[in-house]
Design an enzyme around this catalytic site. Sequence first.
Site, PDB file in Angstrom:
ATOM      1  CB  SER A 190      -0.913  -0.006   1.224  1.00  0.00           C
ATOM      2  OG  SER A 190      -0.159  -0.287   2.379  1.00  0.00           O
ATOM      3  CB  THR A 194      -0.464   6.324   0.393  1.00  0.00           C
ATOM      4  OG1 THR A 194      -1.318   5.195   0.326  1.00  0.00           O
ATOM      5  CG2 THR A 194      -1.057   7.435  -0.438  1.00  0.00           C
ATOM      6  CB  THR A 200      -1.568   5.822   4.122  1.00  0.00           C
ATOM      7  OG1 THR A 200      -2.319   5.787   2.929  1.00  0.00           O
ATOM      8  CG2 THR A 200      -0.753   7.084   4.198  1.00  0.00           C
ATOM      9  NE  ARG A 226      -8.767   7.948  -4.142  1.00  0.00           N
ATOM     10  CZ  ARG A 226      -8.123   7.762  -2.994  1.00  0.00           C
ATOM     11  NH1 ARG A 226      -6.833   7.547  -2.994  1.00  0.00           N
ATOM     12  NH2 ARG A 226      -8.761   7.793  -1.865  1.00  0.00           N
ATOM     13  CB  THR A 266      -4.178   5.799   7.706  1.00  0.00           C
ATOM     14  OG1 THR A 266      -4.207   4.697   6.797  1.00  0.00           O
ATOM     15  CG2 THR A 266      -4.745   5.346   9.040  1.00  0.00           C
ATOM     16  N   GLY A 267      -6.698   5.861   5.828  1.00  0.00           N
ATOM     17  CA  GLY A 267      -8.073   5.440   5.562  1.00  0.00           C
ATOM     18  C   GLY A 267      -8.619   6.077   4.302  1.00  0.00           C
TER      19      GLY A 267
HETATM   20  C1  SD4 Z   1      -5.875   7.396   0.281  1.00  0.00           C
HETATM   21  N1  SD4 Z   1      -5.580   7.684   2.637  1.00  0.00           N
HETATM   22  O1  SD4 Z   1      -5.308   7.365  -0.810  1.00  0.00           O
HETATM   23  C2  SD4 Z   1      -5.061   7.021   1.480  1.00  0.00           C
HETATM   24  C3  SD4 Z   1      -5.007   5.542   1.548  1.00  0.00           C
HETATM   25  C4  SD4 Z   1      -5.123   4.948   2.854  1.00  0.00           C
HETATM   26  O2  SD4 Z   1      -6.194   3.363   4.074  1.00  0.00           O
HETATM   27  O3  SD4 Z   1      -4.623   5.404   3.844  1.00  0.00           O
HETATM   28  N2  SD4 Z   1      -5.894   3.899   2.904  1.00  0.00           N
HETATM   29  O4  SD4 Z   1      -7.056   7.673   0.420  1.00  0.00           O
END
Ligand code: SD4
Length: 332
Positions: free
Chosen positions: A87, A207, A189, A217, A240-241
């Site tokens: 990731s 990330t 991330t 995106r 994160t997320g």
């Molecule tokens: C995103 N926040 O690209 C990042 C990815 C991530 O859990 O942290 N995913 O949206």
Amino acid sequence: MNNRRNFIKTAAVASVAVALQSFTGKPKEESINDLTKKINKPIVLSTWNFGLQANEAAWEILKNKGRALDAVEAGVKIPEGDPKERSVGYGGRPDRDGHVTLDACIMDEQANIGAVACLENIKHPISVARAVMEKTPHVMLVGEGALQFAVAQGFKEENLLTEESEKEWKEWLKTSQYKPIANIENHDTIGMIALDADGNLSGACTTSGMAFKMRGRLGDSPIIGAGLFVDNEIGAATATGHGEEVIRISGCHLVVELMRQGKSPQKACEEAVSRIIKLTKNRNKDLKDIQVGFIALNKKGEYGSYCIQGGFNYAVYDDTGNRLIDANYFLK
Ligand code: SD4
């Protein structure tokens, strides 16, 4: 007599408390202004399990009185360079067209900022973000232009799509359903924030973004104020997320502003998450489909974290050692 003395003492303390309360409008929740407490520095925090290893690299710099900025860059380069981490960086999952596109940003104690987004074929986007910060009059470069800049700066172009990630992508192509799942494989991330021995804060976030995302995106991670924010007077936060949700509330800027208002890092993360929860409900979306986690650190080296769903953890390294902490969460 003794009772009377105690009564007078208690009454005096209470009236000072009331006076303070009416002066500030509300009681101060946290100790950012409590000068009696020793500052917990140096300290570094980072998201997910891989934060443990990343913290080790950062600590090498912090323990030798190095700069927080150098520490966070060195720290997040560990998962960036690890092909097993799917990731972040090299070996990251591609977009739905099979391109590994990387996002990163960095911020120092003087509010210098740098970011890259949709960068391809460069293993360490965080170092390119730092070069944008230090060597250009701009704060963000994207796509082709970011790659052109990186190559001109001497970064090596290489294929980042590993066999394993390609295999996963081909498997995904069979159904091609884009439905981001929270906490995929328990890591995502990497966001890292640090307070150095001089009392300065910096942060980094990097990330490959949501797996199999639409081409072009961007999430929150390369956006200063969303995926990362540092204010050297107050504190730092990273996220994160689901980036779309973090951007919606300018997440990390919000967390830092809440700390400025006197909230502890923990309470600030909780309040930011509660904003996302409220907006999600107002928009009639299902909270179960969303994961967002924040981590925050203030100038005194106090820290906290909160997320929507269980499963998010973060690593903390200070002079008591390096450890992984399960973040508290809303959906029990
Ligand atoms: C995103 N926040 O690209 C990042 C990815 C991530 O859990 O942290 N995913 O949206």
